[in-house]
Structure formats: structure tokens, C-alpha cells
Design an enzyme around this catalytic site. Structure first.
Site, mmCIF file in Angstrom:
data_model
loop_
_atom_site.group_PDB
_atom_site.id
_atom_site.type_symbol
_atom_site.label_atom_id
_atom_site.label_comp_id
_atom_site.label_asym_id
_atom_site.label_seq_id
_atom_site.Cartn_x
_atom_site.Cartn_y
_atom_site.Cartn_z
ATOM 1 N N LYS A 120 11.006 8.537 -2.579
ATOM 2 C CA LYS A 120 10.454 7.653 -1.545
ATOM 3 C C LYS A 120 11.187 7.886 -0.235
ATOM 4 O O LYS A 120 12.406 8.152 -0.237
ATOM 5 C CB LYS A 120 10.644 6.205 -2.026
ATOM 6 C CG LYS A 120 10.092 5.130 -1.115
ATOM 7 C CD LYS A 120 10.291 3.756 -1.767
ATOM 8 C CE LYS A 120 9.753 2.619 -0.940
ATOM 9 N NZ LYS A 120 9.957 1.305 -1.595
ATOM 10 N N SER A 163 5.861 -1.498 -2.379
ATOM 11 C CA SER A 163 5.864 -0.607 -1.253
ATOM 12 C C SER A 163 5.979 0.874 -1.623
ATOM 13 O O SER A 163 5.679 1.737 -0.785
ATOM 14 C CB SER A 163 7.031 -0.953 -0.324
ATOM 15 O OG SER A 163 8.257 -0.793 -1.001
ATOM 16 N N SER A 217 8.531 -3.484 -5.816
ATOM 17 C CA SER A 217 7.962 -2.275 -5.218
ATOM 18 C C SER A 217 7.915 -1.044 -6.102
ATOM 19 O O SER A 217 7.322 -0.042 -5.701
ATOM 20 C CB SER A 217 8.713 -1.916 -3.952
ATOM 21 O OG SER A 217 8.229 -2.692 -2.910
#
Ligand code: GLN
Length: 486
Positions: free
Chosen positions: A77, A152, A176
Site C-alpha cells: 500500500k 482504505s 482498512s
């Protein structure tokens, strides 16, 4: 044609193919290329990954035994620092910024010969539940491109979902990793707070943040967790003790003491089909000899407000470092003084959601409101921690839905932040209390989309969590593989 099932099988394939890593990287790069429209990647390290594959292929000819992640293709990420690579937290304020050091997690992956293939799109500074708050535009769910992938860490989830890498890293401050795993039909784990060093993870809310892992199976999650966990002199909150191994090998005779919250399963916001699927699963587990018990939990309606008070407070402090002076975006406009310089830089650099949270966090910490909001939320956090401690005196695992619905349409909740926040009802609990939690992809909804079951164990007990998840995957999964249009 290259196909990936698990790290173990991949390593068996490498033993018979001298060009195996190169074949694998070529395959994943073409997958990434084919699926460009999903917007899951921000950067792809094409040449580097190919070079690393060649180095590893050559290394195997020496006959030495393979390192744990030899040639394993991993996406990270865009909030996890990788030396000399751009890291932006999907924010204009960091565009063009290159990390000057490796996060501990990345360092440990590289030390075990993993190949990092790219950085994944996400909500800006990991704030969001749909991967729509990104300066690069939204990520799409590969099973239905009109739906969000969750957030997210949506890009990391889709990278695994659409076969663009073998495993991926995300971060989980309030769900997330687990919620996008749920929406995409993959496994996503958030370990105990402090299990994986936060060194080199761009901070959102430091007392909640934890790196998590996405994968297709529990065995792969176990291997990655083993590699990246452990004490770290750069993170004083990293847990000092480690289990001997995170073995997920299921003890098939073990009978679990399982708790569930009636209030959660019967919550009005929960999709009826998700509720009934979990209900039937609990019945099956009971008839298979596990002890399944409803535990009273009257704090459910406080978890989301407490979470948003505390995380925005921490974020308002953490994000103050993005001032345009030391790094990142700097306003070009003429400014009268330093205050205006800060204001302009930050107004230009941060997106709307991030600005809103900084304002909210500053408000709950301000004198006059601190006791009414911040202190109160801290008290809720304490009550939750006490409660969970009590539950684990008599139970091995708590099960909950991961999310109240399956993946929702793009744009649906963008104008309704409260609805977006409330959908975090089942995941924020584990971050408020620091316990490990996982979303296991067990179900398929009649609308065609997957959803998972969330399992939670006591602090530092990832072993039970993995073993229980293995049991669920092997004996209670209601569909095999979910591919587009199936
Ligand atoms: N959806 C939650 C939020 O917006 C969780 C985010 C996260 O875990 N990083 O804060």
C-alpha cells in the site's frame, strides 16, 4: 500458463523451473497491465521486478535452500515506505516524495527474497472505507466494476483479488484491511497492535495503526506474518515476545469456545442475508461440537463515535508535519506570512476528507471540548478493553460480520459521511482494543458479491486466530472461487 495457488506450491514449481521467478514476474506484470482500468496500482516497478527475478533464478542454481519468501511477488500500500521509491499516501501533499529508508516490514520482506512489484492505490492517508478518497481516482472492484473494493487499502485488496500479485500489504487503523478483503473475497488480517513494526508506515492514528496482510489462503498469510512480525528497535510499541511459530496447522479435534454478539448479528444496519448466513454458520459450528454462545454487548453504538473522536485527534497531530517546509507539496502562490504559507500549502495539498478529519481532531482536542469528546472517547476505549478481556476469559474467539453490507456502488456514500463511518461498526472494535482480527471469505451473497466472516482472538493470540480461520476455510466455506461473472 503460470498459475498461483499458494507460496508452498509456487516453491515446488520453482524447484523444477530454472526461470520460474522470471515467468512469474512476467505473468504478474501482464495481469497488472490487463487490469489497469481497476486503478489498483500507483506505481509498478517493472524493470526492478524483472531484474530481481533474474537474480533469484540465478541464485537457485547454487543449490542453497530457498528463503521463506523467495520470489514471492508482493504489492504494498502506498503508505508503506520503500527506500528510493515514491510514497504518497495517495495525497497531493506528498506527490513526488521518495522514501529515504525502508519500513521495517519492507526490509524484512526483502531480506527473505521477496519481489516487490508495486505500490497500491488507497484512500488518502488511509482515511476512508471505499478507496474513493485518492488523488489518483477511485479503485474499482474486479468482480463488479460499478462497485467499490472497500478501503482504505482497496488497491492492495484488488491486487490480490484480480491476481496481480501473490500477497499484499495494507494498513488497518479501523478496518482498512478486513473490510476491503470482505468486499473483494480474499483473506485480510490485522494482527495484534504492535505485532508488526510501524516504522516506515505513514501515520494516521498511531495508537490504532497496524500493518496487515492480504492473501488467498491462510498458509500464505502465516508465512508473511512470520517474516514481518517481531520486535524492532525503531518502534517502541512493537511487541517484544513472538510465538515460536504462527503455525496455522489446524488441530482438527479442537473444539472452540466461540462468542458472538446478538446485538451485532441483529443490528438494523446489517444486511439480512449476511445475518442469516452467519446465523446458519454458527448453528453448524454448534452442531459440530463447538461451544457457541451469545455474549451481551451493549457498547456497540459507541464504538464508531469513539473511534472517530480518537483517530481524528491523533491524525490532527500526526499530519501537522506536512507543512510544506520539510518535504512534500509547497504552495507557489504569493503569501504574506508564514501562517498563510501553511494554510495555502495544506489547503492545496490535502483532499477534502483529510481536511475534515484534521479539523474534527483539532476540535475534539481543543480546550473546552477536550473533556466532552476526547476524554469521553478514551473512557469508552477503556470500557471496551475491559469488556473484551472478560470475554476472552471464557472464550477462544469472537465472531462478527466484517461489514454490514457487501461492496456498495461507487459514489453511493460519498455525500453521506455518516453512513460511510457507520459502516465501520464491526471493524473498529478490534483497533480500539488492539486485538488481532481477520476477515475470512466464506460466503457469496445472492447479489453475486462475496462477503466474509470476521474472527477476533485475544491479544497476541494470532495462532488461535489462524487455526480457527484455517478450519473455517477448509470446512465451512460455502463457495470455492469467485471469478468475474460467475
Ligand atoms: N474506514 C476507517 C476510516 O476511515 C478505517 C480506515 C483505516 O483502517 N485506515 O478511518
Amino acid at each position: 500458463m503460470f498459475s498461483f495457488d499458494s507460496i508452498k506450491k509456487y516453491h515446488a514449481f520453482l524447484a523444477n523451473d530454472p526461470n520460474g521467478c522470471t515467468i512469474a514476474v512476467t505473468h504478474y506484470l501482464s495481469q497488472i497491465n490487463k487490469n489497469k482500468g481497476l486503478n489498483a496500482f500507483i506505481n509498478v516497478y517493472v524493470e526492478e521486478a524483472m531484474q530481481q527475478a533474474a537474480v533469484l533464478d540465478a541464485k537457485r542454481t547454487t543449490g542453497n535452500s530457498l528463503k521463506k519468501l523467495h520470489g514471492v511477488i508482493i504489492a504494498i500500500k502506498d503508505v508503506i515506505c520503500y527506500k528510493d521509491h515514491e510514497v504518497t499516501a495517495a495525497s497531493n501533499i506528498l506527490k513526488g516524495f521518495r522514501s529515504v529508508y525502508n519500513s521495517t516490514a519492507v526490509q524484512r520482506l526483502l531480506d527473505e527474497d521477496a519481489i516487490i512489484i508495486g505500490a497500491c492505490n488507497c484512500d488518502e492517508f488511509a482515511m476512508g472505507s471505499s478507496s474513493e478518497n485518492s488523488c489518483y481516482g477511485p479503485v474499482l472492484n474486479a468482480l463488479d466494476e460499478t462497485k467499490v473494493p472497500g478501503g482504505s487499502s482497496g488497491g492492495s485488496a484488488v491486487a490480490v483479488q484480480a491476481g496481480m500479485c501473490m500477497i499484499s500489504l495494507g494498513s488497518d487503523t479501523g478496518g482498512s484491511v478486513r473490510q476491503p478483503a470482505d468486499f473483494c473475497g480474499v483473506v485480510g488480517i490485522k494482527p495484534t497492535y504492535g505485532r508488526i513494526s510501524r516504522y516506515g508506515l505513514i501515520a494516521y492514528a498511531s495508537s490504532f495503526d497496524q500493518i496487515g496482510i492480504f492473501g488467498n489462503c491462510i498458509d500464505d498469510i502465516e508465512i508473511a506474518l512470520q517474516v514481518i512480525s517481531g520486535p524492532d528497535e525503531f518502534d517502541s510499541t512493537a511487541i517484544q515476545e513472538l510465538p515460536k511459530s504462527f503455525s496455522s496447522t489446524e488441530n482438527s479435534t479442537k473444539k472452540y469456545r466461540i462468542a458472538y454478539f446478538k446485538e451485532a448479528i441483529e443490528h438494523p444496519s446489517l444486511d439480512k442475508e449476511i445475518s442469516s448466513s452467519i446465523g446458519s454458520l454458527l448453528n453448524k459450528l454448534r452442531s459440530d461440537g463447538h461451544q457457541v454462545e451469545a455474549v451481551e454487548f451493549d457498547l456497540l453504538d459507541y464504538v464508531v463515535p469513539a473511534y472517530y473522536m480518537l483517530t481524528t485527534a491523533e491524525a490532527s497531530s500526526n499530519l501537522s508535519r506536512f507543512d510544506g517546509v520539510r518535504f512534500g507539496h509547497r504552495t507557489k502562490g504569493p503569501v504574506a506570512d508564514l501562517t498563510e504559507f501553511y494554510k495555502r500549502t495544506r489547503s492545496e495539498g490535502f483532499g477534502k476528507e483529510v481536511q475534515k478529519r484534521i479539523l474534527l481532531g483539532t476540535f475534539v482536542l481543543s480546550s473546552g471540548y477536550y473533556d466532552a469528546y476526547y476524554s469521553k472517547a478514551q473512557k469508552v476505549r477503556r470500557l471496551l478493553t475491559n469488556k473484551i478481556g472478560d470475554i476472552f476469559k471464557d472464550h477462544d474467539v469472537i465472531v462478527l460480520p466484517t461489514s454490514p453490507t457487501t461492496a456498495f456502488p461507487l459514489g453511493e456514500k460519498m455525500d453521506d459521511p455518516i453512513a460511510m463511518y457507520l459502516a465501520d461498526i464491526y471493524t473498529v472494535f478490534a483497533n480500539l482494543t488492539g486485538v488481532p482480527a481477520i476477515s475470512v471469505p466464506l460466503f457469496k451473497h445472492s447479489n453475486g458479491l462475496p462477503f466474509g466472516l470476521q474472527a477476533i482472538t485475544n491479544k497476541q493470540d494470532e495462532v488461535t486466530l489462524l487455526q480457527f480461520s484455517q478450519l473455517l476455510m477448509q470446512q465451512y466455506k460455502t463457495y470455492q472461487h469467485l471469478k468475474k461473472n460467475e
